[in-house]
Scaffold this motif. Structure first.
Motif, PDB file in Angstrom:
ATOM      1  N   VAL A 100       0.855  -1.179   0.000  1.00  0.00           N
ATOM      2  CA  VAL A 100       0.000   0.000   0.000  1.00  0.00           C
ATOM      3  C   VAL A 100       0.890   1.227   0.000  1.00  0.00           C
ATOM      4  CG1 VAL A 100      -1.772   1.289   1.241  1.00  0.00           C
ATOM      5  CG2 VAL A 100      -1.814  -1.219   1.250  1.00  0.00           C
ATOM      6  N   THR A 101       0.701   2.126  -0.966  1.00  0.00           N
ATOM      7  CA  THR A 101       1.556   3.306  -1.076  1.00  0.00           C
ATOM      8  C   THR A 101       0.710   4.554  -1.291  1.00  0.00           C
ATOM      9  OG1 THR A 101       1.816   2.996  -3.462  1.00  0.00           O
ATOM     10  CG2 THR A 101       3.498   2.020  -2.037  1.00  0.00           C
ATOM     11  N   SER A 102       1.207   5.648  -0.762  1.00  0.00           N
ATOM     12  CA  SER A 102       0.645   6.962  -1.058  1.00  0.00           C
ATOM     13  C   SER A 102       1.385   7.528  -2.249  1.00  0.00           C
ATOM     14  CB  SER A 102       0.790   7.882   0.157  1.00  0.00           C
ATOM     15  OG  SER A 102       0.326   9.181  -0.137  1.00  0.00           O
ATOM     16  N   SER A 103       0.771   8.454  -2.961  1.00  0.00           N
ATOM     17  CA  SER A 103       1.429   9.030  -4.132  1.00  0.00           C
ATOM     18  C   SER A 103       2.676   9.786  -3.687  1.00  0.00           C
ATOM     19  CB  SER A 103       0.483   9.963  -4.877  1.00  0.00           C
ATOM     20  OG  SER A 103      -0.021  10.952  -4.012  1.00  0.00           O
ATOM     21  N   SER A 104       3.771   9.449  -4.286  1.00  0.00           N
ATOM     22  CA  SER A 104       5.051  10.060  -3.914  1.00  0.00           C
ATOM     23  C   SER A 104       5.614  10.916  -5.031  1.00  0.00           C
ATOM     24  CB  SER A 104       6.066   8.963  -3.575  1.00  0.00           C
ATOM     25  OG  SER A 104       6.228   8.097  -4.684  1.00  0.00           O
ATOM     26  N   ASN A 105       4.917  10.977  -6.149  1.00  0.00           N
ATOM     27  CA  ASN A 105       5.452  11.683  -7.309  1.00  0.00           C
ATOM     28  C   ASN A 105       4.396  12.634  -7.864  1.00  0.00           C
ATOM     29  OD1 ASN A 105       7.225  12.313  -9.450  1.00  0.00           O
ATOM     30  ND2 ASN A 105       6.181  10.853 -10.773  1.00  0.00           N
ATOM     31  N   ASN A 106       3.769  13.394  -6.985  1.00  0.00           N
ATOM     32  CA  ASN A 106       2.756  14.330  -7.464  1.00  0.00           C
ATOM     33  C   ASN A 106       3.353  15.278  -8.492  1.00  0.00           C
ATOM     34  OD1 ASN A 106       0.801  13.263  -5.881  1.00  0.00           O
ATOM     35  ND2 ASN A 106       0.860  14.848  -4.313  1.00  0.00           N
ATOM     36  N   GLU A 107       2.694  15.344  -9.641  1.00  0.00           N
ATOM     37  CA  GLU A 107       3.168  16.200 -10.718  1.00  0.00           C
ATOM     38  C   GLU A 107       2.600  17.602 -10.518  1.00  0.00           C
ATOM     39  OE1 GLU A 107       1.744  14.054 -14.049  1.00  0.00           O
ATOM     40  OE2 GLU A 107       3.056  12.351 -13.705  1.00  0.00           O
ATOM     41  N   ASN A 108       3.174  18.304  -9.551  1.00  0.00           N
ATOM     42  CA  ASN A 108       2.705  19.661  -9.260  1.00  0.00           C
ATOM     43  C   ASN A 108       3.271  20.620 -10.294  1.00  0.00           C
ATOM     44  OD1 ASN A 108       1.483  18.656  -6.905  1.00  0.00           O
ATOM     45  ND2 ASN A 108       3.438  18.733  -5.851  1.00  0.00           N
ATOM     46  N   ASP A 109       2.939  20.357 -11.543  1.00  0.00           N
ATOM     47  CA  ASP A 109       3.545  21.080 -12.653  1.00  0.00           C
ATOM     48  C   ASP A 109       2.933  22.459 -12.806  1.00  0.00           C
ATOM     49  OD1 ASP A 109       4.768  18.677 -12.944  1.00  0.00           O
ATOM     50  OD2 ASP A 109       3.877  18.174 -14.875  1.00  0.00           O
ATOM     51  N   LYS A 110       3.757  23.375 -13.293  1.00  0.00           N
ATOM     52  CA  LYS A 110       3.303  24.730 -13.565  1.00  0.00           C
ATOM     53  C   LYS A 110       3.768  25.131 -14.960  1.00  0.00           C
ATOM     54  CE  LYS A 110       3.481  26.204  -8.709  1.00  0.00           C
ATOM     55  NZ  LYS A 110       4.082  27.165  -7.742  1.00  0.00           N
ATOM     56  N   VAL A 111       2.898  25.833 -15.660  1.00  0.00           N
ATOM     57  CA  VAL A 111       3.206  26.321 -16.998  1.00  0.00           C
ATOM     58  C   VAL A 111       2.897  27.813 -17.044  1.00  0.00           C
ATOM     59  CG1 VAL A 111       2.641  26.196 -19.457  1.00  0.00           C
ATOM     60  CG2 VAL A 111       2.701  24.104 -18.086  1.00  0.00           C
ATOM     61  N   LYS A 112       3.844  28.581 -17.559  1.00  0.00           N
ATOM     62  CA  LYS A 112       3.609  29.993 -17.836  1.00  0.00           C
ATOM     63  C   LYS A 112       4.070  30.274 -19.253  1.00  0.00           C
ATOM     64  CE  LYS A 112       3.949  31.827 -13.121  1.00  0.00           C
ATOM     65  NZ  LYS A 112       4.628  32.809 -12.226  1.00  0.00           N
ATOM     66  N   THR A 113       3.197  30.881 -20.029  1.00  0.00           N
ATOM     67  CA  THR A 113       3.487  31.118 -21.439  1.00  0.00           C
ATOM     68  C   THR A 113       3.137  32.554 -21.811  1.00  0.00           C
ATOM     69  OG1 THR A 113       3.026  28.814 -22.016  1.00  0.00           O
ATOM     70  CG2 THR A 113       2.992  30.402 -23.804  1.00  0.00           C
ATOM     71  N   TRP A 114       4.090  33.217 -22.449  1.00  0.00           N
ATOM     72  CA  TRP A 114       3.841  34.520 -23.073  1.00  0.00           C
ATOM     73  C   TRP A 114       3.932  34.353 -24.580  1.00  0.00           C
ATOM     74  CZ3 TRP A 114       2.121  38.992 -21.115  1.00  0.00           C
ATOM     75  CH2 TRP A 114       2.195  39.186 -19.728  1.00  0.00           C
ATOM     76  N   GLY A 115       3.002  34.952 -25.288  1.00  0.00           N
ATOM     77  CA  GLY A 115       3.035  34.917 -26.740  1.00  0.00           C
ATOM     78  C   GLY A 115       2.833  36.301 -27.324  1.00  0.00           C
TER      79      GLY A 115
END
Length: 822
Positions: free
Chosen positions: A469-484
């Motif tokens: 039994v495992t808890s999530s250890s690799n949360n993809e707390n990803d962030k994206v910022k884009t200027w165009g």
């Protein structure tokens, strides 16, 4: 509770949208242009606004299709998956992500499919009024839609990031300035599917402010029953939306839209085909494969499926109850309810997720947008558009997809984005016009798409088994910022030729998180990408209502970082590098170069419209996934992202013919020749006995999960029945060709054809349709994806079996649909 949430979200949403208009917005679809197209009438000529101005479908030099609300209603289509069957080179399937269901689906154009689709890694995207839809595209209904435009090829010049290979843009109706409304209901007794929707609209302040509020509930009945008696395939969506249009002057228009929706689904209707138990190619079968060291004569090390996986509805079976596992090997008993619902592991993301007490999915979504259009003068206009999306998801699933109780996961997600764009356009109705603007996009994701909170499959240890039994250890707390920053010009040196030059300079900051390393320090890596995405089009109009064009365009997707590798200890990194010594830590931006030529013509005397496009695309740095097996790890499957190259050639055709006042036809067809040019994957090494230090090469193989051929044909007959009543008969035939399950091209899904039939009666305010979908009850696999057999995993993962998760086509449904407008 649902209605309370709706009221709160709409009140907050409309105020927030109004506040957003104080800053420049993310305008993609010009609402003024959309309004003009919505109200224009050109004797069966279809109008579109794909390039932010009104054009006929014949004039626009793009490969695209447009579906009006009338067409959508009469076809019985009520979601994007069904609409994609009528659209060549668009492939949208609920359940494209492994275990199926509506968790994360993928919008695919022209054979471009990612190995692991996530909200930050999609080759195509969905927009509503030009605002990016962050996930949940499979839940968007058509209740307030004026039309849907499907635009193929890179579209970053007008839609920005996430439009690598194409765009689906839903264009909503403005509220009427006359009080009215509509109501619709449909019901099918076949599996208990039904839908209800209604809305009212009209003036709120005479000649200044109009509004509309609408609500809907749609439920797809469960078409399968699991061996434990539970339902498979039930899907339910409830939604409420409010739209307001303010016109303080003839030159200014402001549109605000806010909506809240909930999805509540049962266990997915998905099947798992285990090669060890069902495969037709035995261990030891001789094969020759390509490797990074050249051709290699070998034999299968595991039982495999060679050729087609024939449909077998008995495979659509899994656990639908949260079980209690008894104690084993001295380990305590495991309550799935405690782990996945009560969150006994204390997982922080699961603690914030919507409550879910069953196998299935729940999703809560807020979508807000605000648009401003201002006519500065006859030649100059300013537009701004801003959007906000928030989505919270909880998905509990049976990870092995079989009736045998083995592995289960709770996979919580939290997505949020904000965007704005402002644009100034110059259109003096002369030989020159242009536009310039700026765009900003921000996205945040919290998820663990690989593991979540897991009760791992039972692993064979000697004569017994063990469970982890495992808890999530690799949360993809990803962030994206884009200027165009973008600009474009149209130049007409002569009356019969137009040259269009467009470009967008884009800066992407993509931050990936991978939990903590062995020292307890947070692992994060930001990859900055700077790209210029041009598009050049030359359009010729040698005769009236004929368009010939050629175009060159580039699309980009941000690169990525193998942050999971960075989170490992030095010893663990050494183990990974021993298996994959060339593992790239950073992968640059994906690039798609598209060359296209097209022909379009409208024959007014025949009321016939034709469209044909041919294209060649080169896909560089495409992200693939290699699964590395680390036998002595607790979770022995270690996935890494790898780059590759592919080329795609093909054509798309569409024809619309109003043969007589009573009889009409619509046909579409597409062909794709999509092949890897340089792509390696170590996931296949153990299947084929490929030596360590080399990898399987898929060069020359077709890209998986996309048919080479697809097409649709529709015919409609309309005539007077009696008095003000007309009757209508419509038939649809849809074909999907053979498609491969994975990169090896050894296993495939057979082609299939489905037929729909509708008989309706209608007058100006009432329409009643009796329909049959999948008339001949064609049973086939809609989509398939290779996946490891986790129903009984050995301790040594190198000998684990393989198989494929399969999504079936919908069974035949008979029903009735009622629409009333007042």
């Amino acid at each position: 509770m649902f209605l309370t949430k709706c009221k709160l979200s709409l009140s907050t949403g409309l105020l927030t949208s109004a506040a957003f208009l104080m800053v420049p917005g993310m305008a993609v679809a010009d609402t003024t242009a959309a309004e003009t197209a919505n109200t224009a009438a050109m004797d069966n000529v279809i109008l579109v606004t794909a390039r932010k101005r009104v054009e006929t479908l014949t004039d626009v030099p793009l490969s695209m299709q447009s579906f009006s609300m009338e067409e959508i209603e009469k076809s019985g289509v009520d979601n994007l998956q069904e609409l994609s069957r009528f659209t060549p080179s668009l492939n949208f399937v609920n359940g494209s992500q492994g275990q199926g269901g509506r968790t994360i689906s993928e919008v695919r154009f022209r054979g471009l499919s990612t190995a692991l689709p996530t909200p930050t890694n999609q080759t195509g995207s969905v927009f509503i009024d030009g605002v990016y839809v962050l996930g949940g595209a499979q839940s968007v209904g058509f209740e307030d839609i004026e039309r849907v435009e499907v635009i193929k090829g890179p579209q970053s010049a007008y839609f920005g990031r996430a439009t690598f290979a194409g765009v689906v843009n839903y264009i909503t109706r403005d509220p009427s300035d006359v009080f009215g409304g509509q109501f619709s209901a449909n019901y099918s007794p076949s599996f208990g599917s039904y839908g209800l929707s209604g809305g009212v609209e009209g003036p709120l302040v005479a000649d200044i402010l109009t509004g509309r509020i609408s609500a809907s509930v749609r439920q797809k009945g469960a078409q399968y029953t699991a061996s434990d008696g539970g339902e498979l395939g039930r899907e339910r969506t409830e939604a409420i939306t409010a739209t307001f249009v303010l016109r303080p002057s003839d030159a200014l228009k402001i549109k605000l839209r806010g909506g809240y929706s909930e999805d509540n689904d049962g266990a997915a209707a998905v099947g798992y085909y285990a090669y060890n138990g069902n495969g037709n190619c035995a261990v030891g079968t001789p094969i020759t494969v390509k490797t990074t060291a050249g051709l290699f004569d070998t034999s299968l090390r595991k039982q495999f499926q060679c050729g087609e996986i024939k449909y077998n509805g008995n495979l659509v079976d899994q656990n639908t109850a949260l079980l209690d596992f008894p104690a084993i090997n001295g380990m305590d008993a495991v309550s799935l309810y405690d782990v996945l619902v009560r969150n006994s592991t204390g997982d922080p993301l699961l603690a914030k997720a919507p409550k879910l007490e069953r196998i299935g999915l729940t999703r809560q979504m807020i979508r807000l947008s605000g648009a401003l259009d201002y006519e500065v003068s006859d030649a100059v206009s300013f537009s701004a558009l801003t959007g906000y999306n928030k989505q919270e998801v909880n998905n509990i699933r049976d990870t092995d997809g079989t009736p045998r109780p083995a592995g289960f996961q709770a996979v919580p997600f939290a997505f949020e984005d904000f965007s704005f764009e402002s644009r100034v356009s110059y259109d003096p109705d002369t030989w020159f016009r242009g536009s310039v603007g700026v765009n900003y996009f921000q996205q945040k994701i919290e998820a663990d798409t690989d593991n979540g909170v897991s009760v791992t499959p039972e692993r064979v240890v000697g004569n017994g088994v063990e469970r982890v039994v495992t808890s999530s250890s690799n949360n993809e707390n990803d962030k994206v910022k884009t200027w165009g920053f973008f600009a474009g010009v149209d130049i007409e040196p002569v009356e019969w030729m137009t040259v269009t030059l467009e470009g967008r300079y884009q800066i992407d900051d993509y931050t990936k998180f991978a939990g903590s390393n062995a020292g307890g320090n947070l692992i994060a890596e930001t990859l900055r990408s700077k790209n210029f995405t041009p598009r050049a089009i030359v359009k010729f109009t040698p005769v009236h209502d004929m368009t010939l064009y050629g175009s060159y365009s580039i699309g980009v997707l941000p690169g990525t970082v193998n942050t999971r590798f960075l989170a490992l200890s030095p010893a663990e990194q050494a183990q990974v590098l021993a298996i994959y010594p060339d593992l790239p830590v950073k992968i640059g931006s994906e690039k798609l170069t598209n060359y296209e030529v097209g022909y379009k013509q409208y024959f007014s005397d025949l009321r016939l419209q034709l469209s044909l496009s041919l294209f060649h695309m080169k896909w560089e740095n495409l992200k693939g996934t290699s699964a590395l097996i680390i036998p002595d790890w607790t979770q022995p499957i270690f996935s890494v992202t790898t780059p590759g190259t592919a080329e795609i050639n093909g054509f798309e055709f569409e024809g619309n013919w109003q043969a007589t006042d009573n009889l009409s036809f619509r046909a579409s067809a597409g062909y794709l020749d999509s092949k890897y040019k340089d792509y390696s994957n170590t996931s296949y090494n153990s299947y084929f006995g490929i030596p360590a230090g080399t990898a399987y090469k898929a060069d020359g193989n077709k890209l998986p999960r996309n048919p080479s051929w697809s097409g649709a044909f529709s015919t409609t007959w309309v005539d007077q029945l009696i008095g003000e009543w007309d009757y209508r008969v419509r038939g649809d035939v849809m074909y999907v060709g053979k498609q491969y399950v994975d990169e090896s091209n050894i296993t495939s899904l057979p082609a299939y054809t489905t037929v729909n039939l509708t008989l309706g009666v209608e007058n100006e305010s009432v329409a009643v349709d009796f329909y049959v979908t999948n008339l001949f009850n064609e049973r086939a696999w809609l989509s398939g994806r290779r996946f490891i057999d986790v129903s009984a995993m050995p301790l040594d993962m190198t000998v684990a079996g393989q198989g494929a998760f399969l999504t079936p086509t919908d069974k035949r449904e008979i029903g009735v649909n009622l629409r009333y407008k007042f």
